[in-house]
Design a protein around this motif. Sequence first.
Motif, PDB file in Angstrom:
ATOM      1  N   VAL A 281       0.827  -1.203   0.000  1.00 34.80           N
ATOM      2  CA  VAL A 281       0.000   0.000   0.000  1.00 34.80           C
ATOM      3  C   VAL A 281       0.861   1.254   0.000  1.00 34.80           C
ATOM      4  O   VAL A 281       0.528   2.251  -0.633  1.00 34.80           O
ATOM      5  CB  VAL A 281      -0.947   0.012   1.221  1.00 34.80           C
ATOM      6  N   SER A 282       2.002   1.196   0.684  1.00 35.29           N
ATOM      7  CA  SER A 282       2.779   2.409   0.910  1.00 35.29           C
ATOM      8  C   SER A 282       4.138   2.448   0.230  1.00 35.29           C
ATOM      9  O   SER A 282       4.760   3.513   0.162  1.00 35.29           O
ATOM     10  CB  SER A 282       2.975   2.609   2.422  1.00 35.29           C
ATOM     11  N   GLU A 283       4.650   1.323  -0.264  1.00 35.60           N
ATOM     12  CA  GLU A 283       5.974   1.298  -0.891  1.00 35.60           C
ATOM     13  C   GLU A 283       5.897   0.662  -2.275  1.00 35.60           C
ATOM     14  O   GLU A 283       5.229  -0.345  -2.466  1.00 35.60           O
ATOM     15  CB  GLU A 283       6.974   0.504  -0.042  1.00 35.60           C
ATOM     16  N   GLY A 284       6.604   1.265  -3.230  1.00 37.36           N
ATOM     17  CA  GLY A 284       6.625   0.739  -4.581  1.00 37.36           C
ATOM     18  C   GLY A 284       7.682  -0.330  -4.766  1.00 37.36           C
ATOM     19  O   GLY A 284       8.497  -0.601  -3.874  1.00 37.36           O
ATOM     20  N   LEU A 285       7.693  -0.919  -5.940  1.00 38.85           N
ATOM     21  CA  LEU A 285       8.626  -1.994  -6.251  1.00 38.85           C
ATOM     22  C   LEU A 285      10.075  -1.535  -6.154  1.00 38.85           C
ATOM     23  O   LEU A 285      10.940  -2.298  -5.696  1.00 38.85           O
ATOM     24  CB  LEU A 285       8.342  -2.525  -7.660  1.00 38.85           C
ATOM     25  N   THR A 286      10.350  -0.296  -6.555  1.00 33.19           N
ATOM     26  CA  THR A 286      11.723   0.211  -6.528  1.00 33.19           C
ATOM     27  C   THR A 286      12.326   0.125  -5.132  1.00 33.19           C
ATOM     28  O   THR A 286      13.487  -0.256  -4.969  1.00 33.19           O
ATOM     29  CB  THR A 286      11.773   1.671  -7.020  1.00 33.19           C
ATOM     30  N   ARG A 287      11.549   0.460  -4.128  1.00 32.52           N
ATOM     31  CA  ARG A 287      12.027   0.407  -2.742  1.00 32.52           C
ATOM     32  C   ARG A 287      12.333  -1.032  -2.324  1.00 32.52           C
ATOM     33  O   ARG A 287      13.375  -1.300  -1.718  1.00 32.52           O
ATOM     34  CB  ARG A 287      10.966   1.015  -1.818  1.00 32.52           C
ATOM     35  N   TRP A 288      11.453  -1.965  -2.653  1.00 27.31           N
ATOM     36  CA  TRP A 288      11.679  -3.372  -2.294  1.00 27.31           C
ATOM     37  C   TRP A 288      12.920  -3.911  -3.006  1.00 27.31           C
ATOM     38  O   TRP A 288      13.707  -4.653  -2.421  1.00 27.31           O
ATOM     39  CB  TRP A 288      10.451  -4.206  -2.633  1.00 27.31           C
ATOM     40  N   GLN A 289      13.097  -3.518  -4.264  1.00 30.91           N
ATOM     41  CA  GLN A 289      14.279  -3.962  -5.000  1.00 30.91           C
ATOM     42  C   GLN A 289      15.554  -3.398  -4.396  1.00 30.91           C
ATOM     43  O   GLN A 289      16.562  -4.109  -4.271  1.00 30.91           O
ATOM     44  CB  GLN A 289      14.176  -3.513  -6.470  1.00 30.91           C
ATOM     45  N   SER A 290      15.532  -2.132  -4.018  1.00 30.22           N
ATOM     46  CA  SER A 290      16.718  -1.476  -3.476  1.00 30.22           C
ATOM     47  C   SER A 290      17.177  -2.124  -2.179  1.00 30.22           C
ATOM     48  O   SER A 290      18.369  -2.403  -1.991  1.00 30.22           O
ATOM     49  CB  SER A 290      16.424   0.010  -3.253  1.00 30.22           C
ATOM     50  N   ILE A 291      16.223  -2.377  -1.271  1.00 31.99           N
ATOM     51  CA  ILE A 291      16.578  -2.980   0.018  1.00 31.99           C
ATOM     52  C   ILE A 291      17.052  -4.419  -0.182  1.00 31.99           C
ATOM     53  O   ILE A 291      18.054  -4.852   0.414  1.00 31.99           O
ATOM     54  CB  ILE A 291      15.374  -2.949   0.978  1.00 31.99           C
ATOM     55  N   SER A 292      16.389  -5.177  -1.024  1.00 30.29           N
ATOM     56  CA  SER A 292      16.767  -6.572  -1.256  1.00 30.29           C
ATOM     57  C   SER A 292      18.147  -6.681  -1.892  1.00 30.29           C
ATOM     58  O   SER A 292      18.919  -7.601  -1.584  1.00 30.29           O
ATOM     59  CB  SER A 292      15.725  -7.256  -2.147  1.00 30.29           C
ATOM     60  N   ALA A 293      18.480  -5.745  -2.781  1.00 31.42           N
ATOM     61  CA  ALA A 293      19.775  -5.778  -3.462  1.00 31.42           C
ATOM     62  C   ALA A 293      20.931  -5.657  -2.473  1.00 31.42           C
ATOM     63  O   ALA A 293      22.021  -6.201  -2.707  1.00 31.42           O
ATOM     64  CB  ALA A 293      19.850  -4.661  -4.492  1.00 31.42           C
ATOM     65  N   LYS A 294      20.712  -4.972  -1.361  1.00 29.94           N
ATOM     66  CA  LYS A 294      21.761  -4.824  -0.354  1.00 29.94           C
ATOM     67  C   LYS A 294      22.092  -6.156   0.320  1.00 29.94           C
ATOM     68  O   LYS A 294      23.143  -6.297   0.940  1.00 29.94           O
ATOM     69  CB  LYS A 294      21.345  -3.785   0.687  1.00 29.94           C
ATOM     70  N   SER A 295      21.176  -7.107   0.212  1.00 25.95           N
ATOM     71  CA  SER A 295      21.408  -8.453   0.754  1.00 25.95           C
ATOM     72  C   SER A 295      21.626  -9.464  -0.367  1.00 25.95           C
ATOM     73  O   SER A 295      21.415 -10.664  -0.185  1.00 25.95           O
ATOM     74  CB  SER A 295      20.226  -8.886   1.625  1.00 25.95           C
ATOM     75  N   ASN A 296      22.028  -8.950  -1.528  1.00 26.58           N
ATOM     76  CA  ASN A 296      22.337  -9.786  -2.698  1.00 26.58           C
ATOM     77  C   ASN A 296      21.140 -10.587  -3.192  1.00 26.58           C
ATOM     78  O   ASN A 296      21.282 -11.716  -3.678  1.00 26.58           O
ATOM     79  CB  ASN A 296      23.508 -10.737  -2.378  1.00 26.58           C
ATOM     80  N   ILE A 297      19.960 -10.003  -3.075  1.00 29.55           N
ATOM     81  CA  ILE A 297      18.744 -10.607  -3.612  1.00 29.55           C
ATOM     82  C   ILE A 297      18.360  -9.848  -4.876  1.00 29.55           C
ATOM     83  O   ILE A 297      18.157  -8.636  -4.850  1.00 29.55           O
ATOM     84  CB  ILE A 297      17.583 -10.559  -2.599  1.00 29.55           C
ATOM     85  N   ASP A 298      18.255 -10.574  -5.984  1.00 29.90           N
ATOM     86  CA  ASP A 298      17.927  -9.983  -7.273  1.00 29.90           C
ATOM     87  C   ASP A 298      16.428 -10.145  -7.521  1.00 29.90           C
ATOM     88  O   ASP A 298      15.978 -11.143  -8.081  1.00 29.90           O
ATOM     89  CB  ASP A 298      18.733 -10.675  -8.376  1.00 29.90           C
ATOM     90  N   LEU A 299      15.640  -9.141  -7.097  1.00 33.88           N
ATOM     91  CA  LEU A 299      14.191  -9.253  -7.253  1.00 33.88           C
ATOM     92  C   LEU A 299      13.751  -9.305  -8.722  1.00 33.88           C
ATOM     93  O   LEU A 299      12.810 -10.038  -9.048  1.00 33.88           O
ATOM     94  CB  LEU A 299      13.475  -8.113  -6.526  1.00 33.88           C
ATOM     95  N   PRO A 300      14.383  -8.533  -9.624  1.00 37.10           N
ATOM     96  CA  PRO A 300      13.987  -8.684 -11.035  1.00 37.10           C
ATOM     97  C   PRO A 300      14.108 -10.125 -11.534  1.00 37.10           C
ATOM     98  O   PRO A 300      13.285 -10.588 -12.321  1.00 37.10           O
ATOM     99  CB  PRO A 300      14.959  -7.741 -11.758  1.00 37.10           C
ATOM    100  N   LYS A 301      15.119 -10.842 -11.052  1.00 34.48           N
ATOM    101  CA  LYS A 301      15.277 -12.249 -11.419  1.00 34.48           C
ATOM    102  C   LYS A 301      14.133 -13.084 -10.846  1.00 34.48           C
ATOM    103  O   LYS A 301      13.603 -13.980 -11.523  1.00 34.48           O
ATOM    104  CB  LYS A 301      16.619 -12.775 -10.907  1.00 34.48           C
ATOM    105  N   GLN A 302      13.737 -12.768  -9.606  1.00 33.39           N
ATOM    106  CA  GLN A 302      12.618 -13.480  -8.984  1.00 33.39           C
ATOM    107  C   GLN A 302      11.311 -13.182  -9.719  1.00 33.39           C
ATOM    108  O   GLN A 302      10.464 -14.067  -9.894  1.00 33.39           O
ATOM    109  CB  GLN A 302      12.491 -13.062  -7.510  1.00 33.39           C
ATOM    110  N   ILE A 303      11.175 -11.945 -10.174  1.00 35.89           N
ATOM    111  CA  ILE A 303       9.972 -11.567 -10.924  1.00 35.89           C
ATOM    112  C   ILE A 303       9.920 -12.313 -12.255  1.00 35.89           C
ATOM    113  O   ILE A 303       8.870 -12.826 -12.658  1.00 35.89           O
ATOM    114  CB  ILE A 303       9.950 -10.039 -11.152  1.00 35.89           C
TER     115      ILE A 303
END
Length: 251
Positions: free
Chosen positions: A48-70
Amino acid sequence: MFSPFDLPIPISILITDELSSPADFALHQYLISHIKEKKNSLQIVLSVSEGLTRWQSISAKSNIDLPKQIAAETFHLIDVTSALESDKVASGSTPPSPFHALYEQIVSLFEKNKAAGRDSDALVILDDISSLEWVGYSASDLCRLCRALRALCLKNQATLIIRHHLVQTSGEMDPLFRHLHALCMYHLDVQPLTSGRSGAVSGQIALHPGPNAFSTLPSLVKVRSRSAALQYRLTDGNAVFFERGSSRGVL
């Protein structure tokens, strides 16, 4: 050391916070931990309050590639506000059940995940339900949505996490909180320091058993009351937890 993320799955978790101590870090950490531990499972974020860009940015700091998961169709972020507005436009009026189309979209994702032969132990995050109430959706409709999501997650052996901003009036908790608490197995309580802001400490965190806690394995879960709450400090991409009066201890 206590970690609010060492919980058995599948369960239902209510995360509460206050505007001065937002629990964003906990939601992101649950997602990151789930992706790392359940590499071939489904994650759905109802945002509701955060867009995809924010989730991707935070996950990338832990070496999680959300675009790959998508791309692999294991991670889905649904912009709840946009989805609800689209449903109104498509129907030409306000539907009798405002969350029906949203719920059916989530059901469809579970069905596609099962058809693809992927692992169970999915994760559903609803962030945040309070904003939906603030923009005019009734508490009764929100309660029905949460009951439906919990039943769907139980059916599919999925973990459900709901974030709710606490607002106290006249010393009493709001009705929506009481309903959400009745649904949860565990309640993660994120609070500001009672002494006020501190440069070294971001807030404190406690873990309470919910009414349904004993349907899991309670011996595996170490709860923390408010009187024994841990303090935490937010870093660039993580959170450091420590006992009161100490700056040691890393999650």
